[in-house]
Design an enzyme around this catalytic site. Structure first.
Site, PDB file in Angstrom:
ATOM      1  N   SER A 145       0.857  -1.193   0.000  1.00 35.66           N
ATOM      2  CA  SER A 145       0.000   0.000   0.000  1.00 35.66           C
ATOM      3  C   SER A 145       0.886   1.235   0.000  1.00 35.66           C
ATOM      4  O   SER A 145       2.049   1.170   0.430  1.00 35.66           O
ATOM      5  CB  SER A 145      -0.862  -0.012   1.269  1.00 35.66           C
ATOM      6  N   TYR A 159      -2.050  -1.030  10.542  1.00 38.44           N
ATOM      7  CA  TYR A 159      -2.198  -1.435   9.136  1.00 38.44           C
ATOM      8  C   TYR A 159      -0.909  -1.128   8.377  1.00 38.44           C
ATOM      9  O   TYR A 159      -0.393  -1.975   7.633  1.00 38.44           O
ATOM     10  CB  TYR A 159      -3.378  -0.686   8.505  1.00 38.44           C
ATOM     11  N   LYS A 163       1.843  -3.436   6.132  1.00 32.38           N
ATOM     12  CA  LYS A 163       2.193  -3.171   4.730  1.00 32.38           C
ATOM     13  C   LYS A 163       3.691  -2.872   4.586  1.00 32.38           C
ATOM     14  O   LYS A 163       4.284  -3.128   3.538  1.00 32.38           O
ATOM     15  CB  LYS A 163       1.313  -2.045   4.171  1.00 32.38           C
TER      16      LYS A 163
END
Ligand SMILES: NC(=O)c1ccc[n+]([C@@H]2O[C@H](COP(=O)([O-])OP(=O)(O)OC[C@H]3O[C@@H](n4cnc5c(N)ncnc54)[C@H](O)[C@@H]3O)[C@@H](O)[C@H]2O)c1
Length: 282
Positions: A145, A159, A163
């Site tokens: 991402s 998160y 990533k």
């Protein structure tokens, strides 16, 4: 580099029932690939596969939980039983949670990392041994991402951490697989119009209660269509690009300045020799 590496070959796509994974399936089907679509949403992924089959695309839909090594091993068996070989592995399945570091639960972290990080590793472990033994064009694409490049991860630190892990795993993998002739691309989307904000629709109860969703579960604002991400991904694979960004044009300049901010942080720290001088004098 082969001009058309896709036609007549087989791709496995995880997280293919919806969003970017489903769009990737359509894109790769249009480029002549046979497809194994895998998702924890078994009904949804079988429906997607049936739609492709109805259009003459060789496709198989398989229910899988990428965080479970046994489930992923069964996926690999099903893929090889149906098509005999796998040339392209797209580790796309992923989940998102926003929230502060201090208030996130260990269950939140374990769920995010079990899908985003361990899910990627499980698929690599299940598919790579046979892919390495094969010859000809073979490829892995891992989905990270733009969050792996942001200097400010307030509200998205956990998160982003997963990533970052996918970024590091993919860079390492690229070096490892070069000798086998297997290409590797890291796909970094940013703001695609999918159901990612409603990721907890697939959160198993074993990871504890659902976290609060500070930005709701609706559509992502200012987003590009998943089809545009899928096209950029397929072109990245075709060109064997190490890194592919796929984000809205309006956010490109802002993203670039965030990356520069990250480099300035490092540059400033490298220029500041105070610490080493103090250490040297001790
Ligand atoms: N949408 C964005 O803006 C965006 C931005 C950057 C990165 N990404 C990444 O793109 C990838 C695809 O996300 P999306 O936006 O299409 O989201 P999405 O929620 O629309 O699709 C994700 C799919 O993954 C599946 N999935 C969830 N847990 C799973 C599990 N344990 N095993 C197997 N499948 C599982 C879901 O059922 C769903 O079909 C993810 O890795 C995500 O982190 C998305």
């Amino acid at each position: 580099m082969t001009e058309t590496p896709f036609a007549g070959r087989t791709a496995v796509i995880t997280g293919a029932a919806a969003g970017i994974g489903a769009a990737l399936a359509t894109e790769l089907a249009a480029r002549g690939m046979s497809l194994v679509l895998a998702d924890i949403d078994e009904v949804g992924v079988r429906r997607r596969a049936a739609q492709l089959q109805a259009n003459g695309v060789p496709a198989l839909g398989v229910g899988v939980d990428v965080s479970d090594p046994d489930s992923v091993a069964a996926l690999a068996e099903a893929a090889y039983a149906k098509f005999g070989s796998v040339e392209l592995l797209c580790n796309n399945a992923g989940v998102l949670l926003f929230g502060s570091v201090a208030e996130s639960s260990l269950g939140d972290w374990r769920w995010l990392s079990s899908v985003n990080v361990e899910g990627t590793l499980n698929c690599l472990h299940a598919f790579l041994p046979r892919m390495r033994q094969a010859s000809g064009w073979r490829y892995v694409m891992n989905t990270s991402s733009t969050h792996a490049f942001l200097p400010d991860t307030a509200n998205s630190a956990l998160y982003s951490a997963t990533k970052h892990a996918v970024l590091a795993i993919t860079l390492g993998l690229r070096g490892e697989l070069a000798a086998d002739g297997i290409g590797v691309t890291l796909l970094c989307p940013g703001q695609a119009a999918t159901r990612i904000l409603d990721s907890q629709r697939n959160r198993p109860q074993t990871f504890g209660r659902r976290a609060r969703e500070p930005f709701g579960t609706g559509p992502i604002p200012l987003a590009i269509e998943p089809e545009a991400v899928a096209y950029a991904a397929a072109e990245g694979i075709r060109r064997e690009s190490p890194l592919v960004f796929a984000l809205p044009d309006e956010t490109r300049a802002g993203f670039r300045s965030q990356i520069e901010q990250m480099w300035r942080l490092a540059d400033d720290a490298l220029g500041d020799r105070t610490e080493t001088r103090v250490g040297a004098g001790d």
